[in-house]
Design a protein around this motif. Structure first.
Motif, PDB file in Angstrom:
ATOM      1  N   UNK A 157       0.814  -1.219   0.000  1.00  0.00           N
ATOM      2  CA  UNK A 157       0.000   0.000   0.000  1.00  0.00           C
ATOM      3  C   UNK A 157       0.843   1.262   0.000  1.00  0.00           C
ATOM      4  N   UNK A 158       2.169   1.133   0.047  1.00  0.00           N
ATOM      5  CA  UNK A 158       3.035   2.227   0.471  1.00  0.00           C
ATOM      6  C   UNK A 158       3.790   2.938  -0.636  1.00  0.00           C
ATOM      7  N   UNK A 159       4.161   4.174  -0.317  1.00  0.00           N
ATOM      8  CA  UNK A 159       5.161   4.986  -1.002  1.00  0.00           C
ATOM      9  C   UNK A 159       4.826   5.216  -2.480  1.00  0.00           C
ATOM     10  N   UNK A 160       5.867   5.531  -3.271  1.00  0.00           N
ATOM     11  CA  UNK A 160       5.647   6.057  -4.631  1.00  0.00           C
ATOM     12  C   UNK A 160       5.075   5.038  -5.608  1.00  0.00           C
ATOM     13  N   UNK A 161       5.320   3.757  -5.369  1.00  0.00           N
ATOM     14  CA  UNK A 161       4.880   2.734  -6.315  1.00  0.00           C
ATOM     15  C   UNK A 161       3.809   1.828  -5.725  1.00  0.00           C
ATOM     16  N   UNK A 162       3.299   2.159  -4.550  1.00  0.00           N
ATOM     17  CA  UNK A 162       2.300   1.331  -3.899  1.00  0.00           C
ATOM     18  C   UNK A 162       0.888   1.601  -4.389  1.00  0.00           C
ATOM     19  N   UNK A 163      -0.046   0.864  -3.837  1.00  0.00           N
ATOM     20  CA  UNK A 163      -1.428   0.871  -4.299  1.00  0.00           C
ATOM     21  C   UNK A 163      -2.034   2.274  -4.310  1.00  0.00           C
ATOM     22  N   UNK A 164      -1.867   3.025  -3.226  1.00  0.00           N
ATOM     23  CA  UNK A 164      -2.534   4.328  -3.139  1.00  0.00           C
ATOM     24  C   UNK A 164      -1.870   5.375  -4.022  1.00  0.00           C
ATOM     25  N   UNK A 165      -0.588   5.236  -4.275  1.00  0.00           N
ATOM     26  CA  UNK A 165       0.074   6.151  -5.208  1.00  0.00           C
ATOM     27  C   UNK A 165      -0.386   5.913  -6.638  1.00  0.00           C
ATOM     28  N   UNK A 166      -0.585   4.658  -6.985  1.00  0.00           N
ATOM     29  CA  UNK A 166      -0.958   4.297  -8.357  1.00  0.00           C
ATOM     30  C   UNK A 166      -2.453   4.484  -8.609  1.00  0.00           C
ATOM     31  N   UNK A 167      -3.290   4.048  -7.663  1.00  0.00           N
ATOM     32  CA  UNK A 167      -4.740   4.035  -7.865  1.00  0.00           C
ATOM     33  C   UNK A 167      -5.455   5.225  -7.224  1.00  0.00           C
ATOM     34  N   UNK A 168      -4.811   5.880  -6.252  1.00  0.00           N
ATOM     35  CA  UNK A 168      -5.510   6.899  -5.485  1.00  0.00           C
ATOM     36  C   UNK A 168      -4.753   8.202  -5.407  1.00  0.00           C
ATOM     37  N   UNK A 169      -4.747   8.802  -4.210  1.00  0.00           N
ATOM     38  CA  UNK A 169      -4.153  10.117  -4.010  1.00  0.00           C
ATOM     39  C   UNK A 169      -2.922  10.072  -3.108  1.00  0.00           C
ATOM     40  N   UNK A 170      -2.365   8.897  -2.957  1.00  0.00           N
ATOM     41  CA  UNK A 170      -1.112   8.771  -2.229  1.00  0.00           C
ATOM     42  C   UNK A 170      -1.288   8.294  -0.801  1.00  0.00           C
ATOM     43  N   UNK A 171      -0.171   7.872  -0.235  1.00  0.00           N
ATOM     44  CA  UNK A 171      -0.151   7.291   1.106  1.00  0.00           C
ATOM     45  C   UNK A 171      -0.563   8.294   2.178  1.00  0.00           C
ATOM     46  N   UNK A 172      -0.125   9.528   2.049  1.00  0.00           N
ATOM     47  CA  UNK A 172      -0.424  10.524   3.080  1.00  0.00           C
ATOM     48  C   UNK A 172      -1.920  10.792   3.174  1.00  0.00           C
ATOM     49  N   UNK A 173      -2.588  10.869   2.034  1.00  0.00           N
ATOM     50  CA  UNK A 173      -4.036  11.067   2.033  1.00  0.00           C
ATOM     51  C   UNK A 173      -4.747   9.853   2.627  1.00  0.00           C
ATOM     52  N   UNK A 174      -4.267   8.665   2.301  1.00  0.00           N
ATOM     53  CA  UNK A 174      -4.953   7.434   2.690  1.00  0.00           C
ATOM     54  C   UNK A 174      -4.805   7.099   4.168  1.00  0.00           C
ATOM     55  N   UNK A 175      -3.657   7.421   4.755  1.00  0.00           N
ATOM     56  CA  UNK A 175      -3.314   6.919   6.087  1.00  0.00           C
ATOM     57  C   UNK A 175      -4.366   7.178   7.160  1.00  0.00           C
ATOM     58  N   UNK A 176      -4.911   8.394   7.311  1.00  0.00           N
ATOM     59  CA  UNK A 176      -5.889   8.606   8.385  1.00  0.00           C
ATOM     60  C   UNK A 176      -7.131   7.721   8.258  1.00  0.00           C
ATOM     61  N   UNK A 177      -7.578   7.489   7.032  1.00  0.00           N
ATOM     62  CA  UNK A 177      -8.766   6.654   6.836  1.00  0.00           C
ATOM     63  C   UNK A 177      -8.500   5.200   7.234  1.00  0.00           C
ATOM     64  N   UNK A 178      -7.279   4.747   7.033  1.00  0.00           N
ATOM     65  CA  UNK A 178      -6.937   3.365   7.359  1.00  0.00           C
ATOM     66  C   UNK A 178      -6.647   3.165   8.841  1.00  0.00           C
ATOM     67  N   UNK A 179      -6.107   4.165   9.498  1.00  0.00           N
ATOM     68  CA  UNK A 179      -5.517   3.962  10.820  1.00  0.00           C
ATOM     69  C   UNK A 179      -6.322   4.546  11.983  1.00  0.00           C
ATOM     70  N   UNK A 180      -7.137   5.550  11.739  1.00  0.00           N
ATOM     71  CA  UNK A 180      -7.789   6.253  12.844  1.00  0.00           C
ATOM     72  C   UNK A 180      -9.081   5.578  13.298  1.00  0.00           C
ATOM     73  N   UNK A 181      -9.417   5.780  14.561  1.00  0.00           N
ATOM     74  CA  UNK A 181     -10.732   5.467  15.132  1.00  0.00           C
ATOM     75  C   UNK A 181     -11.078   3.979  15.131  1.00  0.00           C
ATOM     76  N   UNK A 182     -10.104   3.125  15.305  1.00  0.00           N
ATOM     77  CA  UNK A 182     -10.403   1.698  15.395  1.00  0.00           C
ATOM     78  C   UNK A 182     -10.989   1.318  16.758  1.00  0.00           C
ATOM     79  N   UNK A 183     -10.787   2.141  17.765  1.00  0.00           N
ATOM     80  CA  UNK A 183     -11.205   1.765  19.116  1.00  0.00           C
ATOM     81  C   UNK A 183     -12.451   2.506  19.599  1.00  0.00           C
ATOM     82  N   UNK A 184     -13.156   3.170  18.665  1.00  0.00           N
ATOM     83  CA  UNK A 184     -14.319   3.946  19.128  1.00  0.00           C
ATOM     84  C   UNK A 184     -15.592   3.107  19.220  1.00  0.00           C
ATOM     85  N   UNK A 185     -15.528   1.839  18.835  1.00  0.00           N
ATOM     86  CA  UNK A 185     -16.659   0.935  19.032  1.00  0.00           C
ATOM     87  C   UNK A 185     -17.663   0.880  17.904  1.00  0.00           C
TER      88      UNK A 185
END
Length: 458
Positions: free
Chosen positions: A236-264
């Protein structure tokens, strides 16, 4: 490539493996509804000609029969079953959808879990609790991927069910098997490199094929990892990963993937799976509900209608790619056809969305229907999907103007199907009262049963 514990893929897997999906009663109940709906949708398509075409692939390729092919009274090898069950579940576009995914989760995730459960039964009869947990995880992952990929992915022409589904279903399967952190990272990388599916195929049999191919790719990724086939652990990572190729890059994607897993709150329940009463694209549901309200509230005489305007926000009809469909199959992706059927008092039945020429009176009537787009009309805050609405406006030969607006269609989280409506869908699709009752009873108490019992009812 050695595993980098700071990679986005690695951190995402940390979140997945630390989660407790069974702690949410709401998520578990929605997963049970999703199981029932998927089984119903598969049985509704059991006699469809497209299914018979794809079965020829299995007949030619062979393989030991281990996994039930839903509604076909047969078993297939795990990879073939994943392909067939994924295709069958989406063949009529009758299966669930998720607004964060902008696609169809269950028809990719559940075929993988069924194939794994059936192929692993000789080693251990896994219980339904593990199946439910893995399904919830799969939907969570696919919804987060849908947010992380950004809107441009779909707008460019990718079909999210295929591109995101392969990764999500692979994660669900890896979770089901209890794979290690490193193994799950590699599974994600192998699935990401197989991600595919183009929206240009909407209205053809290749659209449901995307779901089947994604399920098969997910299962292949798990098997390749078990065989210790090498692959990146940072797909999923960096310049040649999934989000760089198919989306808007790792930095844009990271909060959606990582945040709020413990809010129930789990994506399967909030905003939730969206279950269908009719076999066509969910993007047409706002307009269908609006047209049904018009028929209920006004003295509609089709011969006295001069013009029908169907108003969307910009991009709100992106999935409705067919403006002048020639067949009912193409009509699944045509708001003109769907609204035309309703205003001419045709039922929204499976028979009217098959690969046969549409009725001549419907074809002629569609010429009165025009799509319009508004940047002035504001979406409501709780619209489903966010930012969407559809207004159907009728102008009569007496210059009467009748209109209805829908922001959250029937079946979505704000207008959910009742238990009775879901049970009715299952019974209608199966055409077997006894089997329907057994499936409902089994799923209702699935935590107490082995998965093999559910598979035997498919």
């Amino acid at each position: 490539m050695e595993l980098n514990n700071q990679s986005l893929t690695s951190r995402f897997v940390d979140c997945i493996q630390a989660a407790d999906p069974l702690a949410s009663r709401e998520a578990v109940q929605m997963a049970k509804m999703g199981l029932v709906d998927f089984i119903a949708s598969c049985h509704a398509a059991s006699g469809d000609i497209s299914v018979q075409k794809l079965k020829k692939h299995l007949d030619m390729d062979g393989g030991a029969g281990l996994v039930p092919v839903i509604g076909q009274n047969m078993k297939a090898a795990p990879l073939h079953a994943a392909l067939l069950n994924g295709f069958i579940g989406h063949a009529l576009d009758f299966d669930d959808v998720h607004s964060d995914v902008r696609g169809h989760p269950s028809t990719v995730i559940l075929p993988v879990l069924f194939s794994l459960a059936a192929s692993k039964l000789a080693e251990k009869d896994l219980n339904g609790q593990r199946l439910l947990a893995s399904y919830i995880i799969g939907v969570e992952v696919m919804a987060r991927l849908g947010q992380a990929i950004g809107e441009d992915h779909y707008a460019k022409g990718w079909h999210n069910t295929g591109t995101l589904g392969a990764i999500a279903a692979a994660v669900a399967g890896a979770y089901f098997l209890g794979m290690s952190h490193q193994e799950m990272c590699r599974v994600i990388g192998l699935a990401a490199t197989q991600a595919s599916g183009l929206r240009v195929q909407f209205g053809t049999e290749a659209k449901p094929l995307h779901a089947g191919l994604a399920a098969q790719a997910a299962l292949q990724s798990i098997l390749f990892t078990e065989y210790q086939l090498s692959g990146t652990a940072a797909g999923l990572d960096q310049e040649l990963g999934f989000f760089a190729v198919y989306g808007q890059g790792e930095q844009y994607a990271a909060p959606f993937l990582l945040d709020h897993w413990k809010h129930g709150s789990w994506k399967i329940a909030n905003p939730g799976l969206w279950f269908k009463l009719y076999p066509f694209c969910s993007a047409g549901y706002h307009g269908a509900d609006a047209a049904l309200r018009l028929v209920a509230n006004y003295p509609i005489d089709p011969e006295r209608i001069n013009q029908i305007n169907i108003i969307f926000p910009q991009g709100g009809d992106a999935a409705l790619v067919q403006h002048t469909p020639l067949t009912g199959e193409q009509g699944r992706f045509s708001i003109e056809y769907i609204v035309g059927l309703i205003l001419l008092h045709y039922p929204l039945s499976i028979g009217n969305f098959q690969a046969q020429p549409i009725a001549e009176d419907v074809r002629m009537f569609m010429s009165k229907i025009k799509r319009r787009y508004s940047d002035i009309i504001q979406p409501v805050p709780n619209s489903i999907p966010k930012g969407r609405f559809t207004i159907v406006e009728i102008i009569t030969d007496r210059n009467e103007v009748w209109s209805e607006r829908v922001d959250a269609p029937k079946g979505s989280a704000l207008q959910p199907l009742t238990d009775e409506e879901m049970q009715y869908k299952l019974k209608t699709c199966l055409q077997n009262e006894k089997t329907s009752r057994r499936i409902l009873q089994y799923v209702d108490d699935l935590e107490s049963y082995p998965v093999s019992g559910l598979l035997s009812l498919l």
